[in-house]
Design a protein around this motif. Structure first.
Motif, PDB file in Angstrom:
ATOM      1  N   THR A 125       0.825  -1.206   0.000  1.00  0.00           N
ATOM      2  CA  THR A 125       0.000   0.000   0.000  1.00  0.00           C
ATOM      3  C   THR A 125       0.858   1.254   0.000  1.00  0.00           C
ATOM      4  O   THR A 125       0.622   2.194  -0.771  1.00  0.00           O
ATOM      5  CB  THR A 125      -0.939   0.004   1.225  1.00  0.00           C
ATOM      6  OG1 THR A 125      -1.744  -1.173   1.198  1.00  0.00           O
ATOM      7  CG2 THR A 125      -1.834   1.229   1.210  1.00  0.00           C
ATOM      8  N   ASN A 179      -4.120  -0.633  -5.616  1.00  0.00           N
ATOM      9  CA  ASN A 179      -3.638  -1.567  -4.593  1.00  0.00           C
ATOM     10  C   ASN A 179      -4.509  -2.813  -4.494  1.00  0.00           C
ATOM     11  O   ASN A 179      -4.265  -3.674  -3.652  1.00  0.00           O
ATOM     12  CB  ASN A 179      -3.572  -0.867  -3.228  1.00  0.00           C
ATOM     13  CG  ASN A 179      -2.731  -1.636  -2.226  1.00  0.00           C
ATOM     14  OD1 ASN A 179      -1.712  -2.216  -2.570  1.00  0.00           O
ATOM     15  ND2 ASN A 179      -3.174  -1.647  -0.987  1.00  0.00           N
ATOM     16  N   SER A 182      -6.008  -6.925   1.377  1.00  0.00           N
ATOM     17  CA  SER A 182      -6.199  -5.947   0.309  1.00  0.00           C
ATOM     18  C   SER A 182      -7.561  -6.121  -0.350  1.00  0.00           C
ATOM     19  O   SER A 182      -8.261  -5.139  -0.633  1.00  0.00           O
ATOM     20  CB  SER A 182      -5.084  -6.094  -0.738  1.00  0.00           C
ATOM     21  OG  SER A 182      -5.355  -5.325  -1.877  1.00  0.00           O
ATOM     22  N   VAL A 192      -9.377  -2.611   0.296  1.00  0.00           N
ATOM     23  CA  VAL A 192      -9.250  -1.660  -0.812  1.00  0.00           C
ATOM     24  C   VAL A 192     -10.597  -1.283  -1.429  1.00  0.00           C
ATOM     25  O   VAL A 192     -10.863  -0.091  -1.634  1.00  0.00           O
ATOM     26  CB  VAL A 192      -8.276  -2.212  -1.882  1.00  0.00           C
ATOM     27  CG1 VAL A 192      -8.361  -1.397  -3.166  1.00  0.00           C
ATOM     28  CG2 VAL A 192      -6.857  -2.182  -1.338  1.00  0.00           C
TER      29      VAL A 192
END
Length: 414
Positions: free
Chosen positions: A316, A345, A379, A383
């Motif tokens: 990140t 990301n 993630s 994200v």
């Protein structure tokens, strides 16, 4: 697959669909895209009998095939939204973004692994896993907020496509590094370059001559244009996969190629575009998000929390640092940088393949393998939510395309 297995597969999918439908209604009230409901539902259902059933060997082939079709149709529809002329005008910025978006996370990830005491080769390979972007996860959210045809959309999609090409060479490199024959699955570097050349030439020839001729072969009814769209989608996705570029590149290219043809056909072309959108977001695309959610390693976040968090922060931080380097270059505003940096990301694709290659070859142990999967899963969970929050807050400004400000003024504005 026998009749009982088919019935079980359909019932398991029906359960996921109905839960996603109910959750999507709740999420819509707080302006969170409905496609995320499928992701969240699957991450919970994976620990139930229905989730275990879908992950069983008996259902692996049909379920994976439906998920891959979901990726194809989602990205084909996104390709239909891309203005190739605008993408060309931003090509220099996209090249800079791709370089920074891959090199900085690589360096940061490698540095973190060296600092933790891992040997150089392992540190470099783990650094590689920080680089990829799973744009198939994040682009549907862009579309929900009508941001595909904006600068932010162009940055994410353009960098994502170039990143997919880079990923092919990275996985081939890892295959060679651990003693496997890269050509078995990904082709060697020369074959990939040659295949990429053939792909580009055929795409240009198809747009220049073949599509126009094929579009006149049958009357311009929606059903005929849909059939032509399927031919182009499957043809270029299969070609791209066969030459080692990956299906994602082929699906987006197919959409870009078909866009002028469907636009030229007026209402029938618009009807086909809307049908593809409905089928992608209401059926196949959701199965792709089911697949992603079911493969997210939630337990790994608990088993290896510190290492997983460090790997997540390395990726990140690297993405954000790389993207924010575009701000003083006057190529991106601060708010665009935050949005693009978070969006790029999204992961859980190539890094999982690399991790499996390394673990299967005995290069990394179960401790590091679990942490890699957990970081990718973190993630996958974080994200899309962060990205949605940013788009809700700044979506109107990003859609209007704010003019570039001097760096110090934009910092105050952000």
């Amino acid at each position: 697959m026998n009749d009982l297995e088919l019935a079980q597969l359909l019932l398991d999918l029906a359960l996921l669909f109905v839960l996603s439908y109910l959750l999507a209604g709740a999420l819509a009230r707080v302006r969170i895209p409905g496609v995320l409901a499928a992701l969240f539902v699957a991450m919970v259902v994976q620990y139930t009998p229905a989730g275990q059933s879908l992950l069983s060997p008996a259902f692996h082939v049909p379920f994976s095939l439906l998920a891959q079709l979901g990726v194809m149709f989602l990205l084909f529809y996104i390709g239909l939204q891309i203005d190739l002329g605008e993408l060309r005008r931003s090509s220099k910025d996209i090249l800079w973004l791709t370089f920074l978006n891959t090199s900085v996370p690589f360096c940061l990830g490698t540095g973190v692994m060296l600092a933790l005491g891992y040997e150089g080769v392992i540190a470099v390979v783990i650094g590689i896993t920080m680089m990829p972007v799973a744009e198939a996860v994040i682009v549907p959210i862009l579309d929900e907020f009508e941001l595909v045809r904006t600068r932010v959309g162009g940055f994410i999609i353009g960098a994502g496509v170039l990143d997919d090409v880079i990923e092919v060479f990275l996985v081939a490199f890892v295959s060679v590094l651990i003693g496997k024959e890269a050509g078995d699955k990904f082709g060697n570097a020369y074959a990939i370059l040659a295949g990429a050349g053939v792909f580009v030439v055929l795409a240009w020839a198809c747009r220049r001559w073949l599509l126009e001729w094929l579009a006149r072969w049958l009357p311009p009814h929606p059903r005929n244009l849909m059939l032509l769209s399927i031919v182009v989608l499957f043809g270029f996705s299969g070609l791209s996969q066969s030459v080692g570029l990956g299906m994602v590149v082929g699906a987006i290219t197919a959409g870009i190629l078909m866009r002028p043809t469907l636009e030229d056909k007026g209402p029938p072309g618009l009807q086909v575009t809307l049908s593809i959108q409905s089928g992608s977001y209401g059926f196949l695309g959701l199965i792709f998000f089911f697949w992603v959610g079911l493969h997210a390693d939630v337990k790994g976040m608990v088993q290896e929390p510190m290492l997983a968090v460090l790997l997540f922060l390395a990726a990140t931080g690297g993405k954000l640092i790389g993207v924010f380097a575009m701000v003083p270059m006057r190529r991106m505003t601060v708010r665009e940088a935050w949005t693009v940096g978070i969006g790029l990301n999204a992961r859980l694709t190539t890094e999982v393949i690399v991790a499996q290659l390394l673990y299967g070859a005995g290069v990394i142990d179960a401790h590091l393998f679990t942490a890699l999967l957990a970081a990718a899963s973190l993630s996958t969970l974080a994200v899309p939510v962060l990205f949605t929050v940013l788009l809700r807050r700044w979506g109107q400004e990003l859609r209007s395309g704010p003019a570039h400000l001097p760096a110090h003024e934009e910092l105050r504005a952000g």
